[in-house]
Design a protein around this motif. Structure first.
Motif, short mmCIF file in Angstrom:
data_model
loop_
_atom_site.label_atom_id
_atom_site.label_comp_id
_atom_site.label_asym_id
_atom_site.label_seq_id
_atom_site.Cartn_x
_atom_site.Cartn_y
_atom_site.Cartn_z
N GLN A 329 -1.36 -3.13 0.48
CA GLN A 329 -1.73 -3.81 -0.64
C GLN A 329 -2.81 -4.68 -0.41
OE1 GLN A 329 1.12 -4.32 -3.61
NE2 GLN A 329 0.25 -6.65 -3.98
N THR A 334 -4.37 -3.73 -5.10
CA THR A 334 -4.62 -2.16 -5.20
C THR A 334 -3.78 -1.68 -3.97
OG1 THR A 334 -6.63 -2.30 -5.99
CG2 THR A 334 -6.01 -0.36 -4.95
N LYS A 335 -2.75 -0.63 -4.33
CA LYS A 335 -2.00 0.11 -3.02
C LYS A 335 -2.75 1.16 -2.60
CE LYS A 335 2.41 -1.88 -5.16
NZ LYS A 335 3.61 -1.34 -5.54
#
Length: 337
Positions: A329, A334-335
């Protein structure tokens, strides 16, 4: 069979494998197993005494490592006001990593089955006997595969099959000539058959009765001739074992092949035995492939996708699979997998 899930067993096997590989310097690794009826306070008192004893260790490095491990174990026990229903297992200590650095390990948990043995050891490795005992399946079936060439004694427990003993025999065949010679030969042949059945029965008692108690849940007699019936009816066959015979199975082979065939033909009696469940599951898997039903996925990527879609009914995983799913992450949240 217990209601322990496959996932619980798999997690424990992975933990055992990890702890088996751990090594420390000196005697800085503590293995502690507390049965359900043992009081936490008793163990705390014992560790306090051990702390005092360890303070006298001459080697400064080893002394500090041992004292640190005992202190860690004491801290873990403070998390439990009383002994859990299934007992408690604790592993603490300083282990060496692959690059030679030291790493502190602290593991404590209530196992899925009651701990049967009390253990406290301070060593250069972790002692895993209490954990290995949790994986043992209490449901065991004995097998005797007997024919005119020899006998095999086997045991099936969980997903483990074991050949306990095996021996061969040479019996005289039927004599085609008539007269007194034929009668004499017939008596010799009958005597040798009876001695053979006697030997099989006596060995069965040695293998399947321990401390005057039967050590299997059930017994299956298998063979390609009438020997299995003769064995069951024999006066020499222990009545306690006779009472445990759940099936007589006709098999085409003797030895190991006959053992495998006997397991396969006894499935309805062995529904709860792990190896039979696994055989049936794999057979179903290949049947779906052969029928091209579209209900099968294999390979990590396809299976992960199906899991994320909630489309998996049964998941088959090799227990020695080494695979990691890592999720990153970034600062913006945002992963990425």
């Amino acid at each position: 069979m217990s209601d322990v899930s496959d996932l619980q067993r798999w997690k424990l096997k992975r933990l055992i494998k990890t702890l088996e590989a751990a090594r420390g310097s000196g005697t800085s690794m503590i293995s502690l197993a507390i049965p359900p009826k043992q009081q936490i306070s008793q163990v705390v008192s014992m560790l306090t005494e051990e702390f005092g004893t360890a303070s006298n260790i001459k080697s400064r490095v080893n002394r500090q490592s041992v004292l640190s491990a005992i202190t860690s174990a004491q801290h873990r026990l403070k998390l439990y006001p009383r002994t859990p229903p299934n007992g408690l297992v604790v592993y603490c200590g300083t282990v060496l990593t692959d690059d030679g650095k030291e790493k502190l390990v602290n593991i404590d948990f209530e196992p899925f089955k009651p701990v049967s043995t009390k253990l406290y050891l301070c060593d250069s490795k972790f002692h895993l006997e209490p954990l290995a005992g949790l994986l043992e399946d209490s449901t065991k079936f004995g097998f005797i595969v007997i024919d005119g060439k020899g006998s095999l004694y086997g045991q099936l427990s969980g997903n483990t099959r074991e050949t306990l003993h095996q021996f061969s025999v040479e019996l005289p065949k039927k004599h085609g000539r008539g007269g007194q010679s034929s009668m004499r030969f017939g008596r010799i042949r009958l005597e040798k058959r009876q001695n053979y059945v006697r030997k099989v029965a006596e060995k069965a008692t040695q293998l399947f009765i321990t401390n005057n108690a039967i050590n299997v849940t059930g017994l299956i007699l298998a063979g390609s001739a009438e020997f299995k019936e003769e064995l069951e009816k024999s006066d020499i066959f222990d009545p306690r074992l006779r009472s445990k015979v759940i099936q007589l199975v006709d098999v085409a082979y003797g030895g190991e092949n006959g053992f495998s065939e006997a397991i396969s033909l006894s499935r309805k009696y062995l529904d709860n035995v792990k190896v039979v469940q696994e055989q049936e599951l794999v057979t179903k898997f290949f049947d779906e492939i052969a029928r091209n039903t579209g209900k099968i996925s294999y390979g990590i990527d396809d299976i992960i996708s199906a899991l994320e879609d909630g489309a998996v009914e049964t998941l088959i995983v090799w227990e020695n699979l080494v695979a990691w799913r890592v999720e990153f992450q970034d600062a913006e949240g945002t992963k990425t997998v």
